[in-house]
Design a protein around this motif. Structure first.
Motif, PDB file in Angstrom:
ATOM      1  N   GLN A 234      44.304  72.570  39.886  1.00  0.00           N
ATOM      2  CA  GLN A 234      44.848  71.445  40.639  1.00  0.00           C
ATOM      3  C   GLN A 234      44.618  70.138  39.884  1.00  0.00           C
ATOM      4  O   GLN A 234      45.533  69.317  39.771  1.00  0.00           O
ATOM      5  CB  GLN A 234      44.197  71.341  42.021  1.00  0.00           C
ATOM      6  N   GLU A 235      43.415  69.963  39.386  1.00  0.00           N
ATOM      7  CA  GLU A 235      43.098  68.731  38.650  1.00  0.00           C
ATOM      8  C   GLU A 235      43.959  68.597  37.400  1.00  0.00           C
ATOM      9  O   GLU A 235      44.421  67.507  37.069  1.00  0.00           O
ATOM     10  CB  GLU A 235      41.616  68.674  38.294  1.00  0.00           C
ATOM     11  N   LYS A 236      44.184  69.697  36.706  1.00  0.00           N
ATOM     12  CA  LYS A 236      45.039  69.646  35.509  1.00  0.00           C
ATOM     13  C   LYS A 236      46.462  69.258  35.877  1.00  0.00           C
ATOM     14  O   LYS A 236      47.087  68.444  35.194  1.00  0.00           O
ATOM     15  CB  LYS A 236      45.024  70.994  34.794  1.00  0.00           C
ATOM     16  N   LEU A 237      46.981  69.851  36.950  1.00  0.00           N
ATOM     17  CA  LEU A 237      48.356  69.532  37.364  1.00  0.00           C
ATOM     18  C   LEU A 237      48.453  68.107  37.902  1.00  0.00           C
ATOM     19  O   LEU A 237      49.450  67.417  37.660  1.00  0.00           O
ATOM     20  CB  LEU A 237      48.849  70.546  38.390  1.00  0.00           C
ATOM     21  N   LEU A 238      47.427  67.671  38.619  1.00  0.00           N
ATOM     22  CA  LEU A 238      47.425  66.284  39.094  1.00  0.00           C
ATOM     23  C   LEU A 238      47.378  65.311  37.923  1.00  0.00           C
ATOM     24  O   LEU A 238      47.985  64.247  37.966  1.00  0.00           O
ATOM     25  CB  LEU A 238      46.245  66.037  40.034  1.00  0.00           C
ATOM     26  N   MET A 239      46.684  65.692  36.867  1.00  0.00           N
ATOM     27  CA  MET A 239      46.636  64.853  35.662  1.00  0.00           C
ATOM     28  C   MET A 239      48.019  64.785  35.013  1.00  0.00           C
ATOM     29  O   MET A 239      48.433  63.726  34.539  1.00  0.00           O
ATOM     30  CB  MET A 239      45.600  65.389  34.675  1.00  0.00           C
ATOM     31  N   VAL A 240      48.747  65.911  35.022  1.00  0.00           N
ATOM     32  CA  VAL A 240      50.120  65.921  34.488  1.00  0.00           C
ATOM     33  C   VAL A 240      50.977  64.925  35.267  1.00  0.00           C
ATOM     34  O   VAL A 240      51.689  64.103  34.686  1.00  0.00           O
ATOM     35  CB  VAL A 240      50.728  67.343  34.558  1.00  0.00           C
ATOM     36  N   VAL A 241      50.899  64.996  36.606  1.00  0.00           N
ATOM     37  CA  VAL A 241      51.697  64.105  37.452  1.00  0.00           C
ATOM     38  C   VAL A 241      51.272  62.651  37.256  1.00  0.00           C
ATOM     39  O   VAL A 241      52.109  61.764  37.075  1.00  0.00           O
ATOM     40  CB  VAL A 241      51.574  64.512  38.941  1.00  0.00           C
ATOM     41  N   THR A 242      49.973  62.410  37.265  1.00  0.00           N
ATOM     42  CA  THR A 242      49.458  61.051  37.115  1.00  0.00           C
ATOM     43  C   THR A 242      49.858  60.455  35.770  1.00  0.00           C
ATOM     44  O   THR A 242      50.324  59.311  35.704  1.00  0.00           O
ATOM     45  CB  THR A 242      47.926  61.038  37.263  1.00  0.00           C
ATOM     46  N   ASN A 243      49.695  61.223  34.709  1.00  0.00           N
ATOM     47  CA  ASN A 243      50.083  60.725  33.383  1.00  0.00           C
ATOM     48  C   ASN A 243      51.567  60.408  33.318  1.00  0.00           C
ATOM     49  O   ASN A 243      51.970  59.387  32.766  1.00  0.00           O
ATOM     50  CB  ASN A 243      49.719  61.733  32.293  1.00  0.00           C
ATOM     51  N   TYR A 244      52.381  61.278  33.868  1.00  0.00           N
ATOM     52  CA  TYR A 244      53.825  61.047  33.841  1.00  0.00           C
ATOM     53  C   TYR A 244      54.169  59.758  34.597  1.00  0.00           C
ATOM     54  O   TYR A 244      54.891  58.902  34.090  1.00  0.00           O
ATOM     55  CB  TYR A 244      54.594  62.231  34.430  1.00  0.00           C
ATOM     56  N   ILE A 245      53.650  59.636  35.808  1.00  0.00           N
ATOM     57  CA  ILE A 245      54.018  58.498  36.650  1.00  0.00           C
ATOM     58  C   ILE A 245      53.500  57.184  36.075  1.00  0.00           C
ATOM     59  O   ILE A 245      54.197  56.175  36.104  1.00  0.00           O
ATOM     60  CB  ILE A 245      53.548  58.720  38.101  1.00  0.00           C
ATOM     61  N   THR A 246      52.293  57.196  35.534  1.00  0.00           N
ATOM     62  CA  THR A 246      51.757  55.948  34.990  1.00  0.00           C
ATOM     63  C   THR A 246      52.379  55.575  33.660  1.00  0.00           C
ATOM     64  O   THR A 246      52.678  54.404  33.420  1.00  0.00           O
ATOM     65  CB  THR A 246      50.221  56.005  34.852  1.00  0.00           C
ATOM     66  N   LYS A 247      52.611  56.554  32.793  1.00  0.00           N
ATOM     67  CA  LYS A 247      53.148  56.245  31.459  1.00  0.00           C
ATOM     68  C   LYS A 247      54.661  56.095  31.451  1.00  0.00           C
ATOM     69  O   LYS A 247      55.198  55.171  30.860  1.00  0.00           O
ATOM     70  CB  LYS A 247      52.721  57.319  30.459  1.00  0.00           C
ATOM     71  N   GLU A 248      55.361  57.012  32.082  1.00  0.00           N
ATOM     72  CA  GLU A 248      56.825  57.002  32.034  1.00  0.00           C
ATOM     73  C   GLU A 248      57.441  56.011  33.024  1.00  0.00           C
ATOM     74  O   GLU A 248      58.477  55.424  32.749  1.00  0.00           O
ATOM     75  CB  GLU A 248      57.386  58.403  32.297  1.00  0.00           C
ATOM     76  N   LEU A 249      56.814  55.873  34.191  1.00  0.00           N
ATOM     77  CA  LEU A 249      57.397  55.017  35.222  1.00  0.00           C
ATOM     78  C   LEU A 249      56.667  53.681  35.363  1.00  0.00           C
ATOM     79  O   LEU A 249      57.124  52.809  36.099  1.00  0.00           O
ATOM     80  CB  LEU A 249      57.400  55.744  36.572  1.00  0.00           C
ATOM     81  N   GLY A 250      55.531  53.542  34.682  1.00  0.00           N
ATOM     82  CA  GLY A 250      54.767  52.299  34.766  1.00  0.00           C
ATOM     83  C   GLY A 250      54.261  52.015  36.168  1.00  0.00           C
ATOM     84  O   GLY A 250      54.239  50.871  36.609  1.00  0.00           O
ATOM     85  N   ALA A 251      53.837  53.057  36.878  1.00  0.00           N
ATOM     86  CA  ALA A 251      53.420  52.912  38.270  1.00  0.00           C
ATOM     87  C   ALA A 251      51.899  52.964  38.398  1.00  0.00           C
ATOM     88  O   ALA A 251      51.191  53.406  37.502  1.00  0.00           O
ATOM     89  CB  ALA A 251      54.044  54.016  39.116  1.00  0.00           C
ATOM     90  N   THR A 252      51.435  52.522  39.544  1.00  0.00           N
ATOM     91  CA  THR A 252      50.030  52.604  39.911  1.00  0.00           C
ATOM     92  C   THR A 252      49.903  53.687  40.979  1.00  0.00           C
ATOM     93  O   THR A 252      50.700  53.738  41.902  1.00  0.00           O
ATOM     94  CB  THR A 252      49.552  51.263  40.497  1.00  0.00           C
ATOM     95  N   ILE A 253      48.884  54.539  40.853  1.00  0.00           N
ATOM     96  CA  ILE A 253      48.675  55.646  41.789  1.00  0.00           C
ATOM     97  C   ILE A 253      47.516  55.337  42.715  1.00  0.00           C
ATOM     98  O   ILE A 253      46.513  54.776  42.288  1.00  0.00           O
ATOM     99  CB  ILE A 253      48.333  56.944  41.020  1.00  0.00           C
ATOM    100  N   LYS A 254      47.669  55.721  43.986  1.00  0.00           N
ATOM    101  CA  LYS A 254      46.526  55.711  44.895  1.00  0.00           C
ATOM    102  C   LYS A 254      46.527  57.021  45.654  1.00  0.00           C
ATOM    103  O   LYS A 254      47.566  57.647  45.860  1.00  0.00           O
ATOM    104  CB  LYS A 254      46.544  54.487  45.822  1.00  0.00           C
ATOM    105  N   TYR A 255      45.332  57.454  46.061  1.00  0.00           N
ATOM    106  CA  TYR A 255      45.147  58.747  46.722  1.00  0.00           C
ATOM    107  C   TYR A 255      44.758  58.558  48.178  1.00  0.00           C
ATOM    108  O   TYR A 255      44.093  57.599  48.527  1.00  0.00           O
ATOM    109  CB  TYR A 255      44.051  59.558  46.025  1.00  0.00           C
ATOM    110  N   GLY A 256      45.154  59.562  48.981  1.00  0.00           N
ATOM    111  CA  GLY A 256      44.729  59.655  50.375  1.00  0.00           C
ATOM    112  C   GLY A 256      45.134  58.509  51.249  1.00  0.00           C
ATOM    113  O   GLY A 256      45.428  57.418  50.798  1.00  0.00           O
ATOM    114  N   GLU A 257      45.168  58.828  52.537  1.00  0.00           N
ATOM    115  CA  GLU A 257      45.399  57.821  53.563  1.00  0.00           C
ATOM    116  C   GLU A 257      45.577  58.471  54.867  1.00  0.00           C
ATOM    117  O   GLU A 257      45.943  59.575  55.043  1.00  0.00           O
ATOM    118  CB  GLU A 257      46.635  56.971  53.262  1.00  0.00           C
TER     119      GLU A 257
END
Length: 141
Positions: A118-141
């Protein structure tokens, strides 16, 4: 076992939904445009003082427009063009290629049962969104 792009996208959506991932895509260009437009309008209407006031007001409007614009990551992933989804697919395949599974349901169960995968796949998603889309990620709510 071959896995389809849509199956990988659904897996990433499920995982990011469980983790409550949201992303805010930076709109710095739009903010700069608003501040510049405010300064320009103020300058036309009131000269140098209007320029300063208009720039400040434009900046405040831009800041208020950008605040709180977090979208759920699953929505962002689903809205990606097929070419971009394919990039994510390739990165996920690299993570799960050595796992033993028969179908996407079994793969999903394996992923959801393994915090390290899960952590590896979340890292894939996080890296893509932050690098390719220039976005900021937040978790939970």
């Amino acid at each position: 076992m071959p896995i389809h792009v849509n199956d990988v996208i659904q897996l990433l959506c499920r995982l990011s939904e469980v983790r409550g991932m949201k992303a805010a895509i930076k709109h710095s260009g739009r903010g700069a445009l608003m501040a510049g437009l405010g300064a320009f309008t103020g300058g036309l209407m009131a000269g140098p003082v209007g320029l300063a006031v208009g720039g400040a007001l434009g900046g405040l409007i831009a800041a208020s427009m950008a605040s709180g614009q977090f979208k759920p990551v699953p929505q962002i992933i689903l809205e990606l063009p097929p070419r971009e989804q394919k990039k994510l697919y390739e990165d996920v395949r690299a993570v799960v290629r050595n796992m033993d599974w028969m179908d996407v349901a079994q793969l999903t169960a394996l992923v959801m049962g393994s915090s390290s995968v899960q952590e590896k796949l979340l890292m894939v998603v996080t890296n893509y969104i932050t690098k390719e889309l220039g976005a900021t990620i937040k978790y939970g709510e």
